[in-house]
Motif scaffolding. Structure first.
Motif, PDB file in Angstrom:
ATOM      1  N   VAL A  77     -51.607-114.049  23.646  1.00 33.31           N
ATOM      2  CA  VAL A  77     -50.598-114.880  22.981  1.00 33.31           C
ATOM      3  C   VAL A  77     -49.516-114.004  22.353  1.00 33.31           C
ATOM      4  O   VAL A  77     -48.321-114.318  22.428  1.00 33.31           O
ATOM      5  N   GLY A  78     -49.909-112.889  21.753  1.00 31.05           N
ATOM      6  CA  GLY A  78     -48.927-111.976  21.170  1.00 31.05           C
ATOM      7  C   GLY A  78     -47.961-111.431  22.204  1.00 31.05           C
ATOM      8  O   GLY A  78     -46.748-111.358  21.972  1.00 31.05           O
ATOM      9  N   SER A  79     -48.494-111.077  23.390  1.00 35.61           N
ATOM     10  CA  SER A  79     -47.620-110.583  24.466  1.00 35.61           C
ATOM     11  C   SER A  79     -46.672-111.672  24.956  1.00 35.61           C
ATOM     12  O   SER A  79     -45.472-111.425  25.165  1.00 35.61           O
ATOM     13  N   LEU A  80     -47.202-112.886  25.139  1.00 37.35           N
ATOM     14  CA  LEU A  80     -46.367-113.981  25.626  1.00 37.35           C
ATOM     15  C   LEU A  80     -45.272-114.338  24.623  1.00 37.35           C
ATOM     16  O   LEU A  80     -44.114-114.569  25.000  1.00 37.35           O
ATOM     17  N   LEU A  81     -45.613-114.381  23.334  1.00 39.96           N
ATOM     18  CA  LEU A  81     -44.625-114.753  22.317  1.00 39.96           C
ATOM     19  C   LEU A  81     -43.523-113.707  22.195  1.00 39.96           C
ATOM     20  O   LEU A  81     -42.335-114.045  22.182  1.00 39.96           O
ATOM     21  N   THR A  82     -43.910-112.442  22.088  1.00 44.04           N
ATOM     22  CA  THR A  82     -42.904-111.390  21.907  1.00 44.04           C
ATOM     23  C   THR A  82     -41.998-111.268  23.132  1.00 44.04           C
ATOM     24  O   THR A  82     -40.774-111.150  22.998  1.00 44.04           O
ATOM     25  N   CYS A  83     -42.576-111.340  24.322  1.00 42.81           N
ATOM     26  CA  CYS A  83     -41.769-111.208  25.536  1.00 42.81           C
ATOM     27  C   CYS A  83     -40.887-112.431  25.748  1.00 42.81           C
ATOM     28  O   CYS A  83     -39.729-112.305  26.156  1.00 42.81           O
ATOM     29  N   GLY A  84     -41.436-113.624  25.488  1.00 40.10           N
ATOM     30  CA  GLY A  84     -40.628-114.833  25.633  1.00 40.10           C
ATOM     31  C   GLY A  84     -39.470-114.875  24.663  1.00 40.10           C
ATOM     32  O   GLY A  84     -38.335-115.209  25.034  1.00 40.10           O
ATOM     33  N   LEU A  85     -39.730-114.520  23.400  1.00 41.69           N
ATOM     34  CA  LEU A  85     -38.661-114.502  22.405  1.00 41.69           C
ATOM     35  C   LEU A  85     -37.642-113.412  22.715  1.00 41.69           C
ATOM     36  O   LEU A  85     -36.422-113.603  22.524  1.00 41.69           O
ATOM     37  N   ALA A  86     -38.115-112.264  23.193  1.00 41.13           N
ATOM     38  CA  ALA A  86     -37.194-111.184  23.572  1.00 41.13           C
ATOM     39  C   ALA A  86     -36.264-111.641  24.689  1.00 41.13           C
ATOM     40  O   ALA A  86     -35.067-111.325  24.686  1.00 41.13           O
ATOM     41  N   LEU A  87     -36.803-112.400  25.638  1.00 36.52           N
ATOM     42  CA  LEU A  87     -35.968-112.901  26.728  1.00 36.52           C
ATOM     43  C   LEU A  87     -34.928-113.881  26.216  1.00 36.52           C
ATOM     44  O   LEU A  87     -33.757-113.829  26.633  1.00 36.52           O
ATOM     45  N   LEU A  88     -35.315-114.760  25.300  1.00 37.43           N
ATOM     46  CA  LEU A  88     -34.354-115.710  24.724  1.00 37.43           C
ATOM     47  C   LEU A  88     -33.234-114.986  23.974  1.00 37.43           C
ATOM     48  O   LEU A  88     -32.089-115.436  23.977  1.00 37.43           O
ATOM     49  N   ILE A  89     -33.565-113.885  23.334  1.00 32.03           N
ATOM     50  CA  ILE A  89     -32.556-113.123  22.587  1.00 32.03           C
ATOM     51  C   ILE A  89     -31.645-112.344  23.539  1.00 32.03           C
ATOM     52  O   ILE A  89     -30.423-112.315  23.366  1.00 32.03           O
ATOM     53  N   ALA A  90     -32.240-111.702  24.554  1.00 29.75           N
ATOM     54  CA  ALA A  90     -31.470-110.794  25.407  1.00 29.75           C
ATOM     55  C   ALA A  90     -30.666-111.509  26.480  1.00 29.75           C
ATOM     56  O   ALA A  90     -29.587-111.036  26.871  1.00 29.75           O
ATOM     57  N   LEU A  91     -31.169-112.651  26.969  1.00 30.77           N
ATOM     58  CA  LEU A  91     -30.560-113.275  28.146  1.00 30.77           C
ATOM     59  C   LEU A  91     -29.100-113.685  27.946  1.00 30.77           C
ATOM     60  O   LEU A  91     -28.255-113.357  28.791  1.00 30.77           O
ATOM     61  N   PRO A  92     -28.738-114.410  26.867  1.00 28.70           N
ATOM     62  CA  PRO A  92     -27.320-114.797  26.734  1.00 28.70           C
ATOM     63  C   PRO A  92     -26.378-113.600  26.693  1.00 28.70           C
ATOM     64  O   PRO A  92     -25.334-113.599  27.359  1.00 28.70           O
ATOM     65  N   GLY A  93     -26.744-112.575  25.923  1.00 27.37           N
ATOM     66  CA  GLY A  93     -25.892-111.392  25.850  1.00 27.37           C
ATOM     67  C   GLY A  93     -25.816-110.644  27.160  1.00 27.37           C
ATOM     68  O   GLY A  93     -24.757-110.107  27.528  1.00 27.37           O
ATOM     69  N   THR A 110     -39.500-109.008  14.851  1.00 27.12           N
ATOM     70  CA  THR A 110     -39.083-107.609  14.908  1.00 27.12           C
ATOM     71  C   THR A 110     -39.397-107.004  16.268  1.00 27.12           C
ATOM     72  O   THR A 110     -38.555-106.327  16.871  1.00 27.12           O
ATOM     73  N   ALA A 111     -40.613-107.252  16.754  1.00 31.17           N
ATOM     74  CA  ALA A 111     -40.985-106.729  18.073  1.00 31.17           C
ATOM     75  C   ALA A 111     -40.112-107.327  19.166  1.00 31.17           C
ATOM     76  O   ALA A 111     -39.714-106.629  20.107  1.00 31.17           O
ATOM     77  N   ALA A 112     -39.789-108.610  19.045  1.00 33.99           N
ATOM     78  CA  ALA A 112     -38.970-109.267  20.059  1.00 33.99           C
ATOM     79  C   ALA A 112     -37.555-108.690  20.085  1.00 33.99           C
ATOM     80  O   ALA A 112     -36.973-108.509  21.165  1.00 33.99           O
ATOM     81  N   ILE A 133     -33.884-110.956  35.480  1.00 35.27           N
ATOM     82  CA  ILE A 133     -34.692-111.529  34.398  1.00 35.27           C
ATOM     83  C   ILE A 133     -36.158-111.172  34.575  1.00 35.27           C
ATOM     84  O   ILE A 133     -36.845-110.767  33.621  1.00 35.27           O
ATOM     85  N   ILE A 134     -36.668-111.317  35.792  1.00 33.84           N
ATOM     86  CA  ILE A 134     -38.084-111.038  36.040  1.00 33.84           C
ATOM     87  C   ILE A 134     -38.380-109.553  35.867  1.00 33.84           C
ATOM     88  O   ILE A 134     -39.419-109.173  35.298  1.00 33.84           O
ATOM     89  N   LEU A 135     -37.493-108.686  36.330  1.00 34.56           N
ATOM     90  CA  LEU A 135     -37.695-107.252  36.137  1.00 34.56           C
ATOM     91  C   LEU A 135     -37.666-106.893  34.651  1.00 34.56           C
ATOM     92  O   LEU A 135     -38.443-106.042  34.187  1.00 34.56           O
ATOM     93  N   GLY A 136     -36.776-107.530  33.892  1.00 35.50           N
ATOM     94  CA  GLY A 136     -36.749-107.301  32.455  1.00 35.50           C
ATOM     95  C   GLY A 136     -38.029-107.755  31.783  1.00 35.50           C
ATOM     96  O   GLY A 136     -38.566-107.068  30.896  1.00 35.50           O
ATOM     97  N   LEU A 137     -38.546-108.913  32.192  1.00 38.57           N
ATOM     98  CA  LEU A 137     -39.814-109.395  31.643  1.00 38.57           C
ATOM     99  C   LEU A 137     -40.964-108.458  31.984  1.00 38.57           C
ATOM    100  O   LEU A 137     -41.855-108.227  31.162  1.00 38.57           O
ATOM    101  N   ALA A 138     -40.967-107.930  33.202  1.00 41.65           N
ATOM    102  CA  ALA A 138     -42.022-107.005  33.603  1.00 41.65           C
ATOM    103  C   ALA A 138     -42.009-105.763  32.724  1.00 41.65           C
ATOM    104  O   ALA A 138     -43.070-105.265  32.319  1.00 41.65           O
ATOM    105  N   ARG A 139     -40.827-105.270  32.408  1.00 43.63           N
ATOM    106  CA  ARG A 139     -40.758-104.114  31.527  1.00 43.63           C
ATOM    107  C   ARG A 139     -41.210-104.474  30.117  1.00 43.63           C
ATOM    108  O   ARG A 139     -41.891-103.705  29.450  1.00 43.63           O
ATOM    109  N   ALA A 140     -40.841-105.660  29.665  1.00 45.30           N
ATOM    110  CA  ALA A 140     -41.237-106.087  28.321  1.00 45.30           C
ATOM    111  C   ALA A 140     -42.753-106.187  28.197  1.00 45.30           C
ATOM    112  O   ALA A 140     -43.334-105.760  27.192  1.00 45.30           O
ATOM    113  N   PHE A 141     -43.416-106.744  29.216  1.00 44.46           N
ATOM    114  CA  PHE A 141     -44.869-106.863  29.169  1.00 44.46           C
ATOM    115  C   PHE A 141     -45.547-105.501  29.188  1.00 44.46           C
ATOM    116  O   PHE A 141     -46.627-105.334  28.616  1.00 44.46           O
TER     117      PHE A 141
END
Length: 299
Positions: free
Chosen positions: A78-94, A155-157, A214-222
């Protein structure tokens, strides 16, 4: 003689390239087989179920060779899913906005200055991201949101978002550049403005490449371990909100692998986490090929 010499050089080059390709494939299979051999022991040797590992939050494996502990890794998952999902929401628009800027708004500045500057972030070691997060971001979040400590999911995200930003940006920019000029000209010819052309013609045409980024970014985040471990708080509990400290798969592996007895239940459970991360990465790679395959069929 010259023709035979060229043929020999071509054959030698083909053999070298083929050998390296086979070697890389063999290394990939070897890593997968090794992780499966080490990680499946949680289920085959110590008798735990897949359901317990994936859905139980009781993590207390025995650091011996008899077993009997609990290997519920739900908190880490759950910690991995939350941090990576939130990181994607933050990074994607920019990331998408930056890709559009460097390709459609100011392509000359984007190619010469913006994209090289973004790519510099890829070469920064993860420990630097973690250290900056600890010394700058953690106190900032603690002060702004009036918290006792600034470690946690948010913070992690944010740290992860900064790390995956250049990957998504550069891949998306390349995808947008790949859209043919005739598509843009046809849109302008129908009376569309530049912004209408971008979000109704260019972005839909480049969506397969953007999804790949997006998928490559998520793979790196995980797969990121050190930077996240430094700012997530490493508390083995489900987060109450985005400010709560928690832990994730990579942080747990990095923190405990060195102190667990080799071959013991604790060590084997950590290898199972590593196997799960490999499966997640393979899933992302499969999604990339699936998306690209559909895009090719569409063309």
């Amino acid at each position: 003689m010259k023709g035979k010499h060229k043929v020999r050089k071509d054959n030698a080059g083909r053999i070298v390239v083929t050998a390296f390709g086979i070697f890389m494939i063999a290394i990939t299979f070897a890593i997968g087989i090794f992780l499966a051999y080490k990680g499946l022991g949680t289920f085959t040797k110590y008798g735990h179920s897949v359901g317990e590992f994936l859905f139980s939050s009781h993590w207390d494996p025995a650091d011996d060779f008899t077993g009997g502990g609990s290997v519920g890794a739900a908190v880490f998952i759950v910690g991995s899913l939350l941090t990576c999902g939130l990181a994607l929401l933050i990074a994607l628009p920019g990331s998408i906005a930056s890709a559009v800027f460097m390709t459609e708004i100011s392509p000359r500045f984007g190619e010469r200055v913006f994209q090289p500057a973004a790519e510099i972030f890829v070469g920064i070691p993860s420990v630097v991201y973690g250290w900056v997060g600890m010394s700058v971001l953690v106190p900032f979040i603690r002060r702004v949101f009036h918290l006792q400590m600034g470690y946690g999911v948010l913070t992690a995200a944010i740290v992860l978002a900064i790390m995956i930003y250049p990957s998504i940006t550069t891949v998306s920019a390349d995808a947008i550049r790949g859209v043919s000029r005739s598509c843009r000209e046809a849109s302008y010819g129908l009376g569309a403005t530049r912004w209408q052309t971008i979000y109704k013609t260019v972005l839909p045409s480049a969506k397969s490449g953007i999804f790949t980024g997006i998928i490559l970014g998520l793979a790196r985040a995980f797969g990121e371990a050190l930077a996240v471990a430094m700012v997530i708080g490493q508390r083995k509990a489900f987060p109450v909100n985005i400010f709560s400290p928690t832990t994730n798969l990579t942080a747990a592996i990095a923190a405990d692998m060195g102190g667990a007895a080799e071959g013991g239940e604790y060590n084997t459970a950590l290898w199972t986490m590593a196997l799960l991360l490999l499966l997640i990465s393979l899933l992302f790679i499969f999604l990339v090929h699936l998306i690209l395959g559909k895009a090719e069929k569409g063309k």
